[in-house]
Design a protein around this motif. Sequence first.
Motif, short mmCIF file in Angstrom:
data_model
loop_
_atom_site.label_atom_id
_atom_site.label_comp_id
_atom_site.label_asym_id
_atom_site.label_seq_id
_atom_site.Cartn_x
_atom_site.Cartn_y
_atom_site.Cartn_z
N GLY A 54 0.84 -1.20 0.00
CA GLY A 54 0.00 0.00 0.00
C GLY A 54 0.87 1.25 0.00
O GLY A 54 1.97 1.24 -0.55
N VAL A 55 0.38 2.30 0.60
CA VAL A 55 1.12 3.55 0.64
C VAL A 55 1.34 3.97 2.09
O VAL A 55 0.57 3.61 2.98
CB VAL A 55 0.39 4.67 -0.12
N ARG A 56 2.38 4.73 2.30
CA ARG A 56 2.66 5.30 3.62
C ARG A 56 3.26 6.69 3.43
O ARG A 56 3.72 7.03 2.33
CB ARG A 56 3.61 4.41 4.43
N LEU A 57 3.26 7.47 4.47
CA LEU A 57 3.80 8.81 4.38
C LEU A 57 5.32 8.79 4.23
O LEU A 57 6.00 7.96 4.86
CB LEU A 57 3.43 9.61 5.63
N SER A 58 5.83 9.69 3.43
CA SER A 58 7.26 9.90 3.36
C SER A 58 7.70 10.66 4.61
O SER A 58 6.86 11.16 5.37
CB SER A 58 7.59 10.73 2.11
N PRO A 59 9.00 10.79 4.86
CA PRO A 59 9.45 11.60 6.01
C PRO A 59 8.90 13.03 5.96
O PRO A 59 8.51 13.59 7.00
CB PRO A 59 10.97 11.57 5.87
N ALA A 60 8.85 13.62 4.76
CA ALA A 60 8.28 14.98 4.65
C ALA A 60 6.79 14.96 4.99
O ALA A 60 6.28 15.86 5.67
CB ALA A 60 8.50 15.52 3.24
N GLY A 61 6.11 13.92 4.51
CA GLY A 61 4.68 13.80 4.82
C GLY A 61 4.43 13.65 6.30
O GLY A 61 3.48 14.21 6.84
N GLU A 62 5.29 12.87 6.97
CA GLU A 62 5.16 12.70 8.43
C GLU A 62 5.31 14.03 9.14
O GLU A 62 4.59 14.33 10.10
CB GLU A 62 6.22 11.72 8.94
N THR A 63 6.24 14.87 8.67
CA THR A 63 6.46 16.18 9.28
C THR A 63 5.24 17.08 9.13
O THR A 63 4.86 17.82 10.04
CB THR A 63 7.69 16.86 8.65
N LEU A 64 4.61 17.00 7.96
CA LEU A 64 3.48 17.89 7.66
C LEU A 64 2.15 17.37 8.19
O LEU A 64 1.17 18.12 8.25
CB LEU A 64 3.37 18.09 6.14
N LEU A 65 2.10 16.08 8.58
CA LEU A 65 0.83 15.46 8.97
C LEU A 65 0.07 16.23 10.05
O LEU A 65 -1.13 16.49 9.89
CB LEU A 65 1.09 14.01 9.42
N PRO A 66 0.69 16.62 11.17
CA PRO A 66 -0.09 17.33 12.20
C PRO A 66 -0.65 18.66 11.71
O PRO A 66 -1.74 19.07 12.14
CB PRO A 66 0.91 17.53 13.34
N TYR A 67 0.05 19.32 10.79
CA TYR A 67 -0.44 20.60 10.27
C TYR A 67 -1.63 20.38 9.33
O TYR A 67 -2.60 21.15 9.34
CB TYR A 67 0.69 21.34 9.54
N LEU A 68 -1.55 19.31 8.53
CA LEU A 68 -2.68 18.97 7.66
C LEU A 68 -3.91 18.65 8.49
O LEU A 68 -5.03 19.08 8.17
CB LEU A 68 -2.31 17.77 6.78
N ARG A 69 -3.71 17.89 9.56
CA ARG A 69 -4.83 17.55 10.43
C ARG A 69 -5.42 18.80 11.07
O ARG A 69 -6.65 18.93 11.19
CB ARG A 69 -4.38 16.58 11.53
N SER A 70 -4.57 19.72 11.47
CA SER A 70 -5.05 20.95 12.11
C SER A 70 -5.91 21.76 11.15
O SER A 70 -6.96 22.29 11.53
CB SER A 70 -3.88 21.80 12.58
N VAL A 71 -5.47 21.87 9.89
CA VAL A 71 -6.24 22.62 8.91
C VAL A 71 -7.60 21.97 8.68
O VAL A 71 -8.65 22.65 8.68
CB VAL A 71 -5.46 22.70 7.57
N CYS A 72 -7.62 20.64 8.51
CA CYS A 72 -8.89 19.94 8.25
C CYS A 72 -9.80 19.98 9.47
O CYS A 72 -11.02 20.10 9.34
CB CYS A 72 -8.61 18.50 7.82
N THR A 73 -9.21 19.87 10.65
CA THR A 73 -10.01 19.94 11.88
C THR A 73 -10.61 21.33 12.04
O THR A 73 -11.79 21.47 12.42
CB THR A 73 -9.15 19.59 13.10
N ALA A 74 -9.83 22.36 11.76
CA ALA A 74 -10.34 23.73 11.88
C ALA A 74 -11.49 23.96 10.92
O ALA A 74 -12.50 24.60 11.26
CB ALA A 74 -9.22 24.73 11.61
N HIS A 75 -11.37 23.43 9.71
CA HIS A 75 -12.46 23.57 8.74
C HIS A 75 -13.71 22.84 9.22
O HIS A 75 -14.84 23.34 9.09
CB HIS A 75 -12.02 23.02 7.38
N LYS A 76 -13.52 21.64 9.77
CA LYS A 76 -14.66 20.87 10.28
C LYS A 76 -15.33 21.62 11.43
O LYS A 76 -16.57 21.67 11.51
CB LYS A 76 -14.18 19.50 10.74
#
Length: 291
Positions: free
Chosen positions: A54-76
């Motif tokens: 399957g797929v998994r996050l790259s190291p860069a993706g892992e770094t950005l993950l909490p920020y992506l979650r924050s943006v989506c959570t704020a929108h929700k």
Amino acid sequence: MSLIKYQILLKTVELGGITKAAEALGYTQSAASRMIAALELEWDMELLVRGRGGVRLSPAGETLLPYLRSVCTAHKELEEQVADLHGLTRGTLRVGTFTSVSIHWLPSIMKEFLQRYPGIHFELVSSWEFAEIEDMVRQGAVDCGFLGLPAGEGLDTVALRQDRLMAVLPPDHPLAHAPCYPMERFTQDPYIRISEERDVEIDLIFQQEGIHPNLQYTVNDDFAILSMVEQGLGVSIMPELVLQSSGRSFAAIPLEHPRSRQIGIAVRSGKLLSPLTARFLDTVQWWNACQ
């Protein structure tokens, strides 16, 4: 458009594949792949690592993950505030849960909640491990989560119900109709345990009793254990909630020294509850009091 890309990326990480994420969010696989590729091009970095499993996050993706979650959570949360102004007629509630609660509690809780707020959608995220549910709540991947108490730091919890731990025996076991199961008997009868990472609370019981059970089998599925017990392969210890409506033939009796686990619901500490989450917690507590 950027928010949609973020949501698709997060769902891909959660489900382990772009196709599954696309289906869950109502897109075609090719459209979801294009949006992730566009995001990688826009940011000039690889976000996902593709492999056979399957797929998994790259190291860069892992770094950005909490920020992506924050943006989506704020929108929700913004959408929920708007929905609250409309009488809470729309919105999505993300709930972390585990199998026995999903089967025996959530359907009736959801039915009651949807009678009050029919426009709400549920997204249920299941895990075998309470620690994983704790992490999902802390990270904002779910709005609240059912789990065993006590929970770790960073969570506010509400205790709901004690769930007795029972000795589970073959139906023809000589102690099948006994008032309780002697702890020393676990050193004699073949013992079937759930996998080690899920067996912490039961391992603790044996440690406190100073007993080494006659371990014969380790299994990763509650219902597989019940099937093995039914066939007379051994005995086990399981929560009473798991045993309800299993369709298997077995005997369940209290332990000699009664034990139980506390089931509760958790939200992230230090964060104002959204109107949707707050009303769901109210409904859960009302439902629990009525049982």
